[in-house]
Design a protein around this motif. Sequence first.
Motif, PDB file in Angstrom:
ATOM      1  N   GLY A  19      86.360 -68.235 -14.695  1.00  0.00           N
ATOM      2  CA  GLY A  19      84.914 -69.003 -14.851  1.00  0.00           C
ATOM      3  C   GLY A  19      84.693 -67.776 -16.047  1.00  0.00           C
ATOM      4  N   ALA A  20      84.776 -66.492 -15.855  1.00  0.00           N
ATOM      5  CA  ALA A  20      83.701 -65.797 -16.714  1.00  0.00           C
ATOM      6  C   ALA A  20      84.213 -65.618 -18.305  1.00  0.00           C
ATOM      7  N   ASP A  21      85.925 -66.204 -18.212  1.00  0.00           N
ATOM      8  CA  ASP A  21      86.059 -66.635 -19.754  1.00  0.00           C
ATOM      9  C   ASP A  21      85.931 -67.873 -20.193  1.00  0.00           C
ATOM     10  N   LEU A  22      85.302 -68.805 -19.225  1.00  0.00           N
ATOM     11  CA  LEU A  22      85.008 -69.771 -19.488  1.00  0.00           C
ATOM     12  C   LEU A  22      83.305 -69.443 -19.945  1.00  0.00           C
ATOM     13  N   SER A  23      82.383 -68.803 -19.677  1.00  0.00           N
ATOM     14  CA  SER A  23      81.251 -68.408 -20.063  1.00  0.00           C
ATOM     15  C   SER A  23      81.197 -68.090 -21.241  1.00  0.00           C
ATOM     16  N   GLY A  24      82.228 -67.163 -20.926  1.00  0.00           N
ATOM     17  CA  GLY A  24      82.503 -65.756 -22.343  1.00  0.00           C
ATOM     18  C   GLY A  24      82.750 -66.654 -23.609  1.00  0.00           C
ATOM     19  N   LYS A  25      83.296 -67.510 -23.270  1.00  0.00           N
ATOM     20  CA  LYS A  25      84.414 -68.108 -24.857  1.00  0.00           C
ATOM     21  C   LYS A  25      83.949 -69.615 -25.333  1.00  0.00           C
ATOM     22  N   VAL A  26      84.112 -70.116 -24.428  1.00  0.00           N
ATOM     23  CA  VAL A  26      84.296 -71.528 -24.646  1.00  0.00           C
ATOM     24  C   VAL A  26      82.377 -72.090 -24.833  1.00  0.00           C
ATOM     25  N   LEU A  27      81.325 -71.906 -23.680  1.00  0.00           N
ATOM     26  CA  LEU A  27      80.267 -72.167 -23.311  1.00  0.00           C
ATOM     27  C   LEU A  27      78.708 -70.756 -24.288  1.00  0.00           C
ATOM     28  N   SER A  28      80.135 -69.809 -25.046  1.00  0.00           N
ATOM     29  CA  SER A  28      79.418 -68.655 -25.608  1.00  0.00           C
ATOM     30  C   SER A  28      78.480 -69.805 -27.049  1.00  0.00           C
ATOM     31  N   THR A  29      77.508 -68.549 -27.460  1.00  0.00           N
ATOM     32  CA  THR A  29      76.314 -69.045 -28.846  1.00  0.00           C
ATOM     33  C   THR A  29      77.418 -69.400 -29.549  1.00  0.00           C
ATOM     34  N   GLY A  30      77.923 -68.742 -30.209  1.00  0.00           N
ATOM     35  CA  GLY A  30      78.656 -68.665 -31.358  1.00  0.00           C
ATOM     36  C   GLY A  30      79.502 -70.539 -31.032  1.00  0.00           C
ATOM     37  N   ASN A  31      80.451 -70.375 -29.976  1.00  0.00           N
ATOM     38  CA  ASN A  31      81.389 -71.646 -29.838  1.00  0.00           C
ATOM     39  C   ASN A  31      80.419 -72.639 -30.252  1.00  0.00           C
ATOM     40  N   LEU A  32      79.307 -73.031 -28.954  1.00  0.00           N
ATOM     41  CA  LEU A  32      78.586 -74.037 -29.506  1.00  0.00           C
ATOM     42  C   LEU A  32      78.197 -74.693 -30.395  1.00  0.00           C
ATOM     43  N   VAL A  33      77.674 -73.492 -31.415  1.00  0.00           N
ATOM     44  CA  VAL A  33      77.597 -73.591 -33.102  1.00  0.00           C
ATOM     45  C   VAL A  33      78.241 -74.403 -33.525  1.00  0.00           C
ATOM     46  N   LYS A  34      79.500 -74.458 -33.357  1.00  0.00           N
ATOM     47  CA  LYS A  34      81.083 -74.325 -33.714  1.00  0.00           C
ATOM     48  C   LYS A  34      81.025 -76.210 -33.328  1.00  0.00           C
ATOM     49  N   ILE A  35      80.722 -76.521 -31.891  1.00  0.00           N
ATOM     50  CA  ILE A  35      81.089 -77.581 -31.619  1.00  0.00           C
ATOM     51  C   ILE A  35      80.281 -78.520 -31.819  1.00  0.00           C
ATOM     52  N   LEU A  36      78.655 -78.377 -32.302  1.00  0.00           N
ATOM     53  CA  LEU A  36      77.310 -79.116 -32.628  1.00  0.00           C
ATOM     54  C   LEU A  36      77.609 -78.854 -34.422  1.00  0.00           C
ATOM     55  N   GLU A  37      78.523 -78.005 -34.724  1.00  0.00           N
ATOM     56  CA  GLU A  37      79.011 -78.541 -36.351  1.00  0.00           C
ATOM     57  C   GLU A  37      79.910 -79.371 -36.440  1.00  0.00           C
ATOM     58  N   GLN A  38      80.780 -79.287 -35.382  1.00  0.00           N
ATOM     59  CA  GLN A  38      82.220 -80.726 -35.414  1.00  0.00           C
ATOM     60  C   GLN A  38      81.200 -81.922 -35.711  1.00  0.00           C
ATOM     61  N   PHE A  39      79.987 -81.902 -34.480  1.00  0.00           N
ATOM     62  CA  PHE A  39      79.313 -83.134 -33.860  1.00  0.00           C
ATOM     63  C   PHE A  39      78.635 -83.412 -34.975  1.00  0.00           C
ATOM     64  N   VAL A  40      77.897 -83.393 -36.197  1.00  0.00           N
ATOM     65  CA  VAL A  40      77.487 -83.713 -36.846  1.00  0.00           C
ATOM     66  C   VAL A  40      78.463 -84.253 -38.161  1.00  0.00           C
ATOM     67  N   PHE A  41      79.384 -83.615 -38.240  1.00  0.00           N
ATOM     68  CA  PHE A  41      80.674 -84.408 -39.219  1.00  0.00           C
ATOM     69  C   PHE A  41      80.874 -85.490 -38.672  1.00  0.00           C
ATOM     70  N   THR A  42      81.524 -85.489 -37.230  1.00  0.00           N
ATOM     71  CA  THR A  42      81.634 -86.174 -37.138  1.00  0.00           C
ATOM     72  C   THR A  42      80.983 -88.240 -37.386  1.00  0.00           C
ATOM     73  N   LEU A  43      79.852 -87.206 -36.566  1.00  0.00           N
ATOM     74  CA  LEU A  43      78.586 -88.480 -36.264  1.00  0.00           C
ATOM     75  C   LEU A  43      78.551 -89.097 -37.702  1.00  0.00           C
ATOM     76  N   ILE A  44      78.444 -88.060 -39.099  1.00  0.00           N
ATOM     77  CA  ILE A  44      78.367 -88.563 -40.640  1.00  0.00           C
ATOM     78  C   ILE A  44      79.529 -89.397 -40.903  1.00  0.00           C
ATOM     79  N   ILE A  45      80.924 -89.374 -40.359  1.00  0.00           N
ATOM     80  CA  ILE A  45      81.834 -89.757 -40.961  1.00  0.00           C
ATOM     81  C   ILE A  45      82.282 -90.919 -40.094  1.00  0.00           C
ATOM     82  N   GLY A  46      81.992 -91.125 -38.882  1.00  0.00           N
ATOM     83  CA  GLY A  46      81.528 -92.480 -37.557  1.00  0.00           C
ATOM     84  C   GLY A  46      80.581 -93.216 -37.912  1.00  0.00           C
ATOM     85  N   GLY A  47      79.228 -92.746 -38.431  1.00  0.00           N
ATOM     86  CA  GLY A  47      78.441 -93.983 -39.498  1.00  0.00           C
ATOM     87  C   GLY A  47      78.326 -93.922 -40.651  1.00  0.00           C
ATOM     88  N   ILE A  48      79.625 -93.404 -41.506  1.00  0.00           N
ATOM     89  CA  ILE A  48      79.654 -94.397 -42.570  1.00  0.00           C
ATOM     90  C   ILE A  48      80.338 -94.952 -42.129  1.00  0.00           C
TER      91      ILE A  48
END
Length: 419
Positions: A43-72
Motif C-alpha cells: 500500500g505504501a508503495d502504491l500511494s508513494g509511487k503509482v499514485l504520486s502527483t508526478g506519476n499521475l501527471v504522466k498518466i494524464l499526459e498519456q491520456f491527452v496524447f492517446t485521446l488526440i491520436i484516437g480522435g484523429i
Amino acid sequence: MSTSPAKLTLHEDWAVVILGSLIIILAIAGFLLPVPTFAWKDGADLSGKVLSTGNLVKILEQFVFTLIIGGIGALITGKPIRNYALGFPLVYALTIIALVLAGSSKAKALNLEAVIFSLVIGLAISNFIKLPEWLKSSLSTELFVKIGLVILGTSVIFGDILKAGSLGLIQALLVVTSVWYFAFWVCKKLKVDDEIAMMISSAVSICGVSAAIATAGAIKGDSKKLSYVISMVLITAIPMMIFMPIIAHYFNFSQPVTGAWLGGSIDTTGAVVASGSLVGEVALKVSTIVKFSQNVLLGLAAFAISIYWTYTKHPSAKDKDTKPTLRVIWERFPKFVLGFIGASLLFSFLVPPATNLLVKDSLKNLQGLWFALAFTSIGLETNFKDLFNENSKKPLYAFLIAQTFNIFITLGIALILFR
C-alpha cells in the motif's frame, strides 16, 4: 436536395498506418512521453509511487496524447466524434486500473499481463451493466490493436537475428514452422474454424499474445475469438513457467538445453524470463536469445499469413469459385502489416542505435497501452457466453494438444542443438 459535401473517410488500415507512423515520427523527432510507473509491492508503495502527483501527471499526459491520436482516427475513419470523446475517458480510466493491478508484485509473480486485467474488467462491466449504444459505438477496438501493432514493429530489429546467434535462429525456424503446421493440422482435424485455428497456430508457435494479436489483425479476425486464444496463452504459461524448470532439474538437463527449451516453448516473454531466472544465468541468457529469435520472425509470419488469407479465404460473391487477381489481393490485404514491416525496416537499417535506445522505452510503453485499451474495449463489447461456450471446447483441446507437441518437439531440438 442536400448540398452538404460528402464526407471523405479512410479505410481503417490506412488510418492506422498514418497514426502509427505519426507516433513513431514524433518519437524520433524528440517528442517522448514520460513513462508512468505502475509497479508496486504494498500500500505504501502504491500511494508513494503509482499514485504520486508526478506519476499521475504522466498518466494524464498519456491520456491527452492517446485521446488526440484516437480522435484523429475516429475523424478520418468517419466514426462519431462526440461518442468517441465521451467514451474514451471511461475506457482509458478502466485501462489504467488494469495497468495498476497488473503492476502489483503478486500479479507479476504469476506473470499476469495487463491485457488480461483489461479484458476481465471490461467483461465484468458488460455482463452486469447494460451499456448504452452510444458507448458501444464509441469503442475503437481494431484501431487501438493495429496502432499497437505498427508500434510493435519498431522493436522487431532484423540486425538482432545475427546477435541472437545461429543456433537460436535455427531453433526458432524449426520450432515455428513445425509447431505452426502441426497446430493448424490439429485444428482442422477437430473442425475448429479457420480464424481461431490461425490465431492458435501463431500463438503456440511464435510468441504468444503478440503473435495472436498480429494474426487476428492480418486476417481481420473476430475480437472475441482473439480474447479466448489470449486467455488460453496466459493461463497455460503459468504452470509451464513453474513446472518446466523442475522437470529440467529432475532429468538433469544442462542450462543451455533448459534455456533453449524454455525459450522455444513458453509463449510469453515475461514467463520465459521468469522461468529462465529460476534455472540460472546461462539458462536465462539462452532462453531470452531463443525467444527473441522467434519474436523476430513475427513480421515475416504476419506478412505470409496475410498473403495466404487474402488469396485463399475471402472470395467475393462474383469470384467465389476462382482465385482472386493481384489487384483483388491488394484490395483485401491488411495494410497495417505494411506499417508494421515499415517500422521494423526503419528501426533496423535507418534509425541510429543511439536514437533507438532513446525512444524504445517510450514507444514500448505506448504499444502496451494501445493493446490494453483494445482489450478493455473488447471486454466491454463481449458477453461471457460468447467467450466461453460449448464451441470453446474444441479450440481448447486443439490448443492443449498443440502446446504439448510444442513442448516435446522443442525439447528434442534443444537437445540436438544445445547439448
